[in-house]
Design an enzyme around this catalytic site. Structure first.
Site, short mmCIF file in Angstrom:
data_model
loop_
_atom_site.label_atom_id
_atom_site.label_comp_id
_atom_site.label_asym_id
_atom_site.label_seq_id
_atom_site.Cartn_x
_atom_site.Cartn_y
_atom_site.Cartn_z
N ASP A 86 0.83 -1.13 0.04
CA ASP A 86 0.08 0.09 0.14
C ASP A 86 0.89 1.24 -0.17
O ASP A 86 0.48 2.39 -0.59
CB ASP A 86 -1.02 0.16 1.05
N GLY A 87 1.99 1.07 0.59
CA GLY A 87 2.91 2.10 0.73
C GLY A 87 3.30 2.75 -0.77
O GLY A 87 3.35 3.76 -1.06
P1 NAP Z 1 4.01 2.46 6.96
O1 NAP Z 1 4.30 3.32 8.20
O2 NAP Z 1 5.16 1.77 6.38
O3 NAP Z 1 2.90 1.62 6.63
C1 NAP Z 1 1.75 1.50 7.68
C2 NAP Z 1 1.02 0.42 7.31
O4 NAP Z 1 -0.36 1.00 6.85
C3 NAP Z 1 1.38 -0.65 6.27
O5 NAP Z 1 1.18 -1.71 6.57
C4 NAP Z 1 0.53 -0.16 5.07
O6 NAP Z 1 0.52 -1.23 4.18
C5 NAP Z 1 -0.74 0.05 5.58
N1 NAP Z 1 -1.72 0.80 4.91
C6 NAP Z 1 -1.40 1.90 4.19
N2 NAP Z 1 -2.77 2.15 3.57
C7 NAP Z 1 -3.59 1.71 4.01
C8 NAP Z 1 -5.02 1.55 3.61
N3 NAP Z 1 -5.93 2.08 3.28
N4 NAP Z 1 -5.80 0.66 4.61
C9 NAP Z 1 -5.19 -0.48 5.32
N5 NAP Z 1 -3.72 -0.43 5.60
C10 NAP Z 1 -3.01 0.60 5.10
O7 NAP Z 1 3.74 3.73 5.85
P2 NAP Z 1 3.28 3.48 4.37
O8 NAP Z 1 3.23 2.20 3.97
O9 NAP Z 1 3.69 4.48 3.57
O10 NAP Z 1 1.46 4.05 4.46
C11 NAP Z 1 1.31 5.39 4.68
C12 NAP Z 1 0.19 5.31 5.46
O11 NAP Z 1 0.78 4.82 6.91
C13 NAP Z 1 -0.29 6.42 6.16
O12 NAP Z 1 -1.32 7.10 4.87
C14 NAP Z 1 -1.24 6.12 7.47
O13 NAP Z 1 -2.50 5.78 6.98
C15 NAP Z 1 -0.28 5.00 7.94
N6 NAP Z 1 0.21 5.21 9.23
C16 NAP Z 1 -0.32 4.28 10.04
C17 NAP Z 1 0.30 4.69 11.47
C18 NAP Z 1 -0.58 3.62 12.72
O14 NAP Z 1 -1.27 2.80 12.13
N7 NAP Z 1 -0.11 4.01 13.84
C19 NAP Z 1 0.94 5.79 11.83
C20 NAP Z 1 1.54 6.53 10.84
C21 NAP Z 1 1.11 6.38 9.59
P3 NAP Z 1 1.80 -2.14 3.29
O15 NAP Z 1 2.30 -2.97 4.51
O16 NAP Z 1 0.90 -2.80 2.19
O17 NAP Z 1 2.44 -0.87 2.91
MN MN Z 2 4.68 0.67 4.02
#
Ligand code: NAP
Ligand code: MN
Length: 267
Positions: A51-52
């Site tokens: 997703d990232g």
């Molecule tokens: P990351 O920190 O590497 O990934 C965060 C996780 O969120 C990864 O497992 C990613 O999937 C998953 N993800 C992304 N979009 C999603 C969606 N629409 N539904 C379900 N899961 C999703 O950062 P990244 O991969 O660049 O993704 C950026 C996203 O991270 C931001 O948009 C934000 O939503 C999320 N994030 C989450 C937290 C938290 O949950 N505490 C904190 C900061 C940011 P993949 O493993 O397939 O990449």
């Molecule tokens: Mn990621």
């Protein structure tokens, strides 16, 4: 034979690069022109990774309207529809038109600084508005121009329906079926004392209402993060968050079901 242009993007891992080489060969054999960068003439975009990687591709291509499909190389893969081993079936279905397009809505914010500079940011998952690490923020929040609350806490997150399963869900927000066009405002560690009162749960807004955020102190340090891309501002006057008119057209197989995906990934 086909003669369309396909742009392929990857997240740079060795596995994704191998999958890209394989898929490129298959597509060229079927008559497609394959490019490693965005082309306005492409009829299909392919993103290999998790997703990232999908989010990065969408941002690098500036929220393209071109149909896009995600090939999952071993991550959570909420956007990523196809496993590399199912690519032959995908291309067969794609050529027959045997798929549907999931129209994903996006969220935007407009930041106005004290010297009148206006900047915009767009998110497919969400936009967060937070302060400096370890410091709380104090915001006057309005909905549709009407003052609603004085927020204090780590900040607020405004998620799209597609982004509801990402950071929003970790914060205790609700999972939203992407067929619903709305914005979910979720607080990050809201304070509730005799000094400060804020909503402690998420609130849902129709996509034609605007959320206004005015920092209490003018010499503030505010971070705007759209899908993980952070921008720091030091003199924010006001921020308006609303639905954006940009959309992403994600290819889904005909057997795609949002709630099955949620069950598979989360339970
Ligand atoms: P990351 O920190 O590497 O990934 C965060 C996780 O969120 C990864 O497992 C990613 O999937 C998953 N993800 C992304 N979009 C999603 C969606 N629409 N539904 C379900 N899961 C999703 O950062 P990244 O991969 O660049 O993704 C950026 C996203 O991270 C931001 O948009 C934000 O939503 C999320 N994030 C989450 C937290 C938290 O949950 N505490 C904190 C900061 C940011 P993949 O493993 O397939 O990449
Ligand atoms: Mn990621």
């Amino acid at each position: 034979m086909n003669n369309g242009i396909i742009s392929i993007f990857t997240n740079g891992t060795e596995l994704s690069a191998d999958v890209k080489t394989l898929l490129t060969r298959k597509l060229i054999n079927r008559g497609y022109t394959v490019m490693s960068e965005y082309s306005g003439e492409a009829t299909l975009l392919i993103c290999i990774g998790g997703d990232g990687a999908f989010l990065e591709t969408i941002h690098n291509c500036d929220f393209p309207g071109t149909p896009i499909v995600g090939i999952n190389t071993g991550h959570l893969g909420f956007f990523q529809e196809v496993l590399p081993e199912d690519f032959d079936k995908f291309i067969c279905d794609y050529e027959k038109g045997d798929y549907s397009l999931q129209k994903l809505n996006t969220v935007q914010c407009t930041v106005t600084t004290s010297d009148g500079v206006i900047n915009s940011h767009t998110g497919l998952n969400e936009i967060t508005i937070t302060g400096r690490k370890s410091y709380s923020v104090h915001f006057d929040i309005s909905i549709g121009g009407k003052p609603i609350e004085k927020f204090s806490g780590d900040g607020i997150l405004v998620a799209t329906s597609a982004g509801s399963t990402a950071y929003n869900y970790s914060l205790g927000g609700s999972i939203v079926d992407p067929r619903l066009q709305l914005l979910q405002v979720t607080p990050l560690a809201p304070m509730n004392t005799t000094a400060y009162r804020s909503f402690t749960s998420s609130i849902l807004l129709p996509d034609d209402l605007c959320l206004g955020v005015v920092p209490e102190k003018p010499e503030n340090r505010i971070y705007i993060t759209n899908d993980g891309i952070e921008t720091c501002y030091s003199d924010v006057k006001s921020i308006e968050v609303s639905a954006s008119d940009k959309h992403v057209n994600l290819i889904r197989f005909n057997n795609y079901d949002f709630w099955n995906k949620v069950k598979d990934k989360f339970l």
